[in-house]
Design a protein around this motif. Structure first.
Motif, PDB file in Angstrom:
ATOM      1  N   ALA A   1      31.124 -18.789 -82.348  1.00  0.00           N
ATOM      2  CA  ALA A   1      31.216 -20.006 -81.608  1.00  0.00           C
ATOM      3  C   ALA A   1      32.120 -19.576 -80.277  1.00  0.00           C
ATOM      4  CB  ALA A   1      32.055 -20.970 -82.425  1.00  0.00           C
TER       5      ALA A   1
ATOM      6  N   SER B   1      26.183 -22.398 -85.315  1.00  0.00           N
ATOM      7  CA  SER B   1      25.676 -22.878 -86.838  1.00  0.00           C
ATOM      8  C   SER B   1      24.284 -22.858 -87.347  1.00  0.00           C
ATOM      9  CB  SER B   1      26.396 -24.367 -87.072  1.00  0.00           C
ATOM     10  OG  SER B   1      27.596 -24.410 -86.733  1.00  0.00           O
ATOM     11  N   SER B   2      23.394 -22.338 -86.200  1.00  0.00           N
ATOM     12  CA  SER B   2      21.949 -22.755 -86.270  1.00  0.00           C
ATOM     13  C   SER B   2      21.480 -21.220 -86.847  1.00  0.00           C
ATOM     14  CB  SER B   2      21.179 -22.789 -85.178  1.00  0.00           C
ATOM     15  OG  SER B   2      21.503 -24.124 -84.788  1.00  0.00           O
TER      16      SER B   2
ATOM     17  N   TRP C   1      17.564 -17.248 -77.853  1.00  0.00           N
ATOM     18  CA  TRP C   1      17.708 -18.901 -77.716  1.00  0.00           C
ATOM     19  C   TRP C   1      17.419 -18.939 -76.144  1.00  0.00           C
ATOM     20  CZ3 TRP C   1      21.574 -21.062 -74.419  1.00  0.00           C
ATOM     21  CH2 TRP C   1      21.423 -22.725 -74.345  1.00  0.00           C
TER      22      TRP C   1
ATOM     23  N   ASP D   1      29.065 -25.056 -80.972  1.00  0.00           N
ATOM     24  CA  ASP D   1      29.234 -25.004 -82.524  1.00  0.00           C
ATOM     25  C   ASP D   1      27.766 -25.237 -83.056  1.00  0.00           C
ATOM     26  OD1 ASP D   1      30.364 -25.094 -85.064  1.00  0.00           O
ATOM     27  OD2 ASP D   1      30.669 -27.132 -85.077  1.00  0.00           O
ATOM     28  N   TRP D   2      26.915 -26.153 -82.515  1.00  0.00           N
ATOM     29  CA  TRP D   2      25.600 -26.561 -82.944  1.00  0.00           C
ATOM     30  C   TRP D   2      24.783 -25.229 -82.831  1.00  0.00           C
ATOM     31  CZ3 TRP D   2      21.323 -26.624 -79.521  1.00  0.00           C
ATOM     32  CH2 TRP D   2      20.114 -26.920 -80.139  1.00  0.00           C
ATOM     33  N   LEU D   3      24.917 -24.439 -82.003  1.00  0.00           N
ATOM     34  CA  LEU D   3      24.036 -23.277 -81.731  1.00  0.00           C
ATOM     35  C   LEU D   3      24.792 -22.134 -82.621  1.00  0.00           C
ATOM     36  CD1 LEU D   3      23.659 -22.768 -77.849  1.00  0.00           C
ATOM     37  CD2 LEU D   3      21.946 -22.941 -79.583  1.00  0.00           C
TER      38      LEU D   3
ATOM     39  N   ILE E   1      30.679 -28.879 -78.598  1.00  0.00           N
ATOM     40  CA  ILE E   1      29.880 -29.385 -79.656  1.00  0.00           C
ATOM     41  C   ILE E   1      28.588 -28.697 -79.672  1.00  0.00           C
ATOM     42  CG2 ILE E   1      28.363 -31.403 -80.384  1.00  0.00           C
ATOM     43  CD1 ILE E   1      30.811 -33.112 -79.687  1.00  0.00           C
ATOM     44  N   THR E   2      28.218 -28.345 -78.476  1.00  0.00           N
ATOM     45  CA  THR E   2      26.895 -27.493 -78.008  1.00  0.00           C
ATOM     46  C   THR E   2      27.051 -26.322 -78.589  1.00  0.00           C
ATOM     47  OG1 THR E   2      26.378 -28.955 -76.041  1.00  0.00           O
ATOM     48  CG2 THR E   2      25.369 -26.838 -76.504  1.00  0.00           C
TER      49      THR E   2
ATOM     50  N   HIS F   1      35.261 -32.374 -82.670  1.00  0.00           N
ATOM     51  CA  HIS F   1      34.184 -31.614 -82.323  1.00  0.00           C
ATOM     52  C   HIS F   1      33.038 -31.937 -83.342  1.00  0.00           C
ATOM     53  CE1 HIS F   1      35.507 -28.937 -85.719  1.00  0.00           C
ATOM     54  NE2 HIS F   1      34.213 -28.513 -85.850  1.00  0.00           N
ATOM     55  N   HIS F   2      33.165 -32.902 -84.159  1.00  0.00           N
ATOM     56  CA  HIS F   2      32.083 -33.532 -85.045  1.00  0.00           C
ATOM     57  C   HIS F   2      31.716 -34.820 -84.782  1.00  0.00           C
ATOM     58  CE1 HIS F   2      30.935 -30.058 -87.488  1.00  0.00           C
ATOM     59  NE2 HIS F   2      32.204 -29.917 -87.886  1.00  0.00           N
TER      60      HIS F   2
ATOM     61  N   HIS G   1      32.031 -16.952 -87.921  1.00  0.00           N
ATOM     62  CA  HIS G   1      31.548 -18.231 -87.328  1.00  0.00           C
ATOM     63  C   HIS G   1      32.654 -18.387 -86.218  1.00  0.00           C
ATOM     64  CE1 HIS G   1      29.934 -22.027 -86.504  1.00  0.00           C
ATOM     65  NE2 HIS G   1      31.189 -22.644 -86.956  1.00  0.00           N
TER      66      HIS G   1
END
Length: 252
Positions: free
Chosen positions: A7, A200-201, A238, A196-198, A193-194, A121-122, A3
């Protein structure tokens, strides 16, 4: 580790291919492009540094799968983290992983304007830096409150991850990591943040025909994963419409 690499590559790609040129110029007004590229990689890789701690590794899984939790703890014990299954941390919740990551980066002398980005970052950077974390909640970071064999083991692993992050990013030493202004920190926080969101998907819009970064089988090691192939496949799934451009408004 996968991960972190996901990231890192995602954040670096977003910076170069998705972030608007004007926003990048704001960052480049403070930091030369070579160091900025390295900083983006470093933040992406080190954002979950706080998960390399006993307080996080002993947490129950998201869906409370006891079988998986037990197997993961067993693997850590086999790797030398003895006593982890019997450990009781009375204040584990005092060191959430984002805060723990910030505290560890401070411990490794990363500029606080950079470590605070990891801490937030959260979405919650807190009201102050995590002073006293390593002193007051030592076992959350190194399993015991005083120096021991397992304490040394945790420190060794954390140091290895940190140094790998430096090397991967192109920094030869922590002293090369630049400080940033609050304005730049906010921009980099949003980018992290963006990313990490991606990263984590698992799937795009929960469509199982469109994988992004699927979970990895529990018996896999880092050597079983082609990181570049995994990342390229995610980007191809994506990447749809390119950089967002706001529409101009005209007044009569």
């Amino acid at each position: 580790m996968t991960h972190l690499l996901d990231a890192e590559q995602t954040m670096h790609w977003l910076f170069n291919n998705w972030m608007s040129e004007g926003t990048k110029q704001l960052l480049r007004s403070e930091i030369d492009d070579e160091k900025l590229q390295s900083l983006v990689k470093f933040l992406g890789f080190c954002h979950d540094f706080g998960k390399a701690t006993p307080s996080f590794q002993s947490k129950s899984s998201y869906d409370g799968n006891v079988s998986i939790d037990s197997e993961l703890i067993a693997q850590l014990i086999q790797s030398g983290f003895e006593g982890l299954a019997d450990m009781t941390l009375t204040n584990a919740n005092e060191s959430p992983h984002a805060m723990a990551g910030e505290a560890l980066l401070n411990y490794f002398k990363v500029p606080k304007s950079i470590s605070s980005i990891v801490g937030g970052h959260h979405g919650d950077a807190g009201n102050s830096e995590p002073r006293g974390q390593l002193r007051d909640y030592t076992a959350n970071y190194w399993q015991t409150d005083s120096e021991s064999d397992v304490w040394v083991k945790w420190k060794r692993v954390q140091k290895a991850i940190f140094e790998h992050g430096l090397e991967l990013s192109g920094f030869r030493d922590v002293s090369e990591i630049p400080k940033v202004s609050q304005r730049s920190a906010i921009i980099l926080e949003g980018l992290l943040i963006t990313a990490d969101w991606l990263a984590s998907s698992e799937y795009l819009n929960n469509d199982y025909q469109k994988p992004l970064f699927p979970l990895i089988p529990i018996n896999y090691t880092i050597d079983d994963i082609d990181e570049d192939k995994r990342f390229r496949a995610a980007v191809e799934t994506w990447w749809l419409d390119g950089v967002w451009e706001p529409k101009k408004s005209f007044r009569g």
